[in-house]
Design a protein around this motif. Structure first.
Motif, PDB file in Angstrom:
ATOM      1  N   LEU A  47       0.943  -1.244   0.065  1.00  0.00           N
ATOM      2  CA  LEU A  47       0.055   0.049   0.101  1.00  0.00           C
ATOM      3  C   LEU A  47       0.846   1.175  -0.034  1.00  0.00           C
ATOM      4  CD1 LEU A  47      -2.680   1.323   0.214  1.00  0.00           C
ATOM      5  CD2 LEU A  47      -2.824   1.136   2.531  1.00  0.00           C
ATOM      6  N   ALA A  48       1.987   1.389   0.630  1.00  0.00           N
ATOM      7  CA  ALA A  48       2.811   2.296   0.764  1.00  0.00           C
ATOM      8  C   ALA A  48       3.686   2.775  -0.456  1.00  0.00           C
ATOM      9  CB  ALA A  48       3.902   2.175   1.959  1.00  0.00           C
ATOM     10  N   ALA A  49       3.804   1.615  -1.138  1.00  0.00           N
ATOM     11  CA  ALA A  49       4.511   1.859  -2.467  1.00  0.00           C
ATOM     12  C   ALA A  49       3.350   2.329  -3.491  1.00  0.00           C
ATOM     13  CB  ALA A  49       4.734   0.403  -3.288  1.00  0.00           C
ATOM     14  N   GLU A  94       2.142   3.171  10.562  1.00  0.00           N
ATOM     15  CA  GLU A  94       3.072   2.215   9.800  1.00  0.00           C
ATOM     16  C   GLU A  94       3.208   2.594   8.501  1.00  0.00           C
ATOM     17  OE1 GLU A  94       2.772  -2.082  11.359  1.00  0.00           O
ATOM     18  OE2 GLU A  94       0.737  -1.394  11.078  1.00  0.00           O
ATOM     19  N   LEU A  95       2.357   3.252   7.726  1.00  0.00           N
ATOM     20  CA  LEU A  95       2.666   3.741   6.243  1.00  0.00           C
ATOM     21  C   LEU A  95       3.053   4.942   6.314  1.00  0.00           C
ATOM     22  CD1 LEU A  95      -1.193   3.369   4.999  1.00  0.00           C
ATOM     23  CD2 LEU A  95       0.745   2.157   4.275  1.00  0.00           C
ATOM     24  N   CYS A 111      -8.600   3.861  -0.257  1.00  0.00           N
ATOM     25  CA  CYS A 111      -7.821   2.487   0.017  1.00  0.00           C
ATOM     26  C   CYS A 111      -7.402   2.297   1.232  1.00  0.00           C
ATOM     27  CB  CYS A 111      -6.816   2.477  -1.050  1.00  0.00           C
ATOM     28  SG  CYS A 111      -5.632   3.978  -0.783  1.00  0.00           S
ATOM     29  N   GLY A 112      -7.425   0.948   1.669  1.00  0.00           N
ATOM     30  CA  GLY A 112      -6.879   0.582   3.047  1.00  0.00           C
ATOM     31  C   GLY A 112      -6.317  -0.979   2.734  1.00  0.00           C
TER      32      GLY A 112
END
Length: 388
Positions: A206-208, A227-228, A293-294
């Motif tokens: 998700l971070a990417a 965390e993200l 998103c999630g």
């Protein structure tokens, strides 16, 4: 002057000095350690003083005896299963290290200090806690006897700098086809959920994906524990807060989602959908906030509607309303798998449709095996139309 590398000090000697220092107020210094050793009738050589001092210093600063493991390149998790060897995960499963915690008292003390540095308490009245440490490491601890064979500590180490989609392609998390599809998901501002089991790489992926969002867009990220860390110039993070020792002051994820909607987000991100905040997330996705998103714990994309339904019902949203909002809000499900060797990869993509009863189903669009081979499913045409 004391200098040179310090050898490891015997545990009994360290504990004796610790008890003597605890009897008198003052900071931890080599001079006070030397005085405590003299009072105990112990040798006071430079090497002994420095070894005891370093052992005590590691126990009160940073992650204590785990500090070196947290800093090692490639380590994603540090795991303590009571007294004994400490384990690390570099992406291929737990492996023992040369760090050994000798007794339960020391493990308990370490767990309590780590949790307190994250602003929480850990004792018999509150025997477990989940906190974010000052350096961003996520710490979870459970005291014995709830945990066996002793107090358990789990440290999730954030990767410095994060990954890009191209780096995930090189690492094997993505194949060329999934790389292209996911880039299309971001570019077309589709609403999506990243699913998978614990440790499958949901947050990393998700971070990417968020890092690929155009820089002029504003991201508002809501999480229980931060965390993200997307590589993006315009990120605002909101972090939930537990209640204080008096049981007051808690700020839950659901409240933060409501606040995020007032912060002019171009994309609203919920780091992990795990409670009643799903109602606000669905509402946000249905009020013009494209690209929401999630992440969500699920064994397979087909399980997503049932998981969302259960969370929404717990929040007081009727089944029909939950499915109606989910069907209107969600476009794509991206599922991650992790094999026994610890390899993580995007294994499935699914699209969303409704059956004759109006209930949402996730239709398989593509299945990717561990070698990167792609098998298309009945949702492939819908996925192609969505991502362009």
């Amino acid at each position: 002057m004391i200098g040179g590398p310090a050898a490891s000090a015997p545990t009994a000697l360290v504990e004796e000095v610790r008890r003597r220092l605890a009897d008198d107020a003052g900071g931890l210094t080599p001079h006070r350690v030397a005085e405590a050793l003299r009072a105990a009738g112990r040798p006071v050589g430079d090497a002994t003083v420095l070894a005891v001092y370093e052992s005590l210093r590691r126990d009160v600063l940073g992650a204590g005896p785990l500090e070196d493991l947290v800093r090692r390149p490639g380590v994603t998790d540090v795991l303590v299963n009571g007294p004994g060897p400490v384990y690390v995960d570099r992406g291929t499963g737990p492996e023992p290290t040369d760090v050994h915690l000798p007794d339960e008292a020391g493990v308990r003390r370490l767990a309590q200090r780590l949790v307190s540095s994250g602003g929480r308490r850990l004792d018999d009245a509150a025997p477990y806690a989940d906190v974010r440490l000052p350096d961003g490491t996520r710490c979870h601890a459970v005291l014995a006897p709830l945990a066996r064979p002793g107090t358990a500590i789990s440290l999730r180490v954030p990767r410095r700098g994060g990954f890009t989609l191209d780096e995930l392609l090189t690492a094997g998390t993505l194949c060329p086809e999934t790389r292209r599809w996911l880039a299309g998901v971001v570019e077309r501002r589709l609403a999506f959920l990243v699913t998978g089991g614990t440790g499958s790489g949901k947050t990393t992926l998700l971070a990417a994906l968020l890092g690929a969002v155009p820089p002029e867009e504003r991201l508002v990220v809501v999480e229980d524990a931060t965390e993200l860390r997307p590589d993006h110039p315009h990120v605002v993070g909101l972090e939930a807060r537990p209640a204080n020792l008096e049981g007051a002051g808690a700020v839950v994820l659901r409240d933060l989602v409501r606040q995020a909607l007032r912060m002019r987000p171009d994309r609203l991100v919920v780091g992990e959908v795990r409670d009643a905040a799903v109602v606000e997330l669905l509402a946000a996705m249905n009020t013009g906030h494209d690209g929401g998103c999630g992440t969500l714990h699920a064994n397979a994309p087909a399980d997503v509607p049932a998981r969302i339904e259960a969370l929404a019902l717990a929040a007081g949203l009727a089944r029909e309303a939950a499915h109606s909002q989910l069907g209107a809000a969600l476009d794509v499900v991206v599922h991650l798998s992790r094999d026994r060797a610890g390899r993580r990869w995007v294994s499935q993509l699914g699209t969303v449709t409704r059956d004759a009863a109006g209930l949402v189903r996730v239709v398989p669009a593509a299945h990717v095996d561990a070698t990167g081979g792609v098998t298309f499913g009945p949702g492939a045409d819908a996925l192609a139309e969505l991502v362009g």
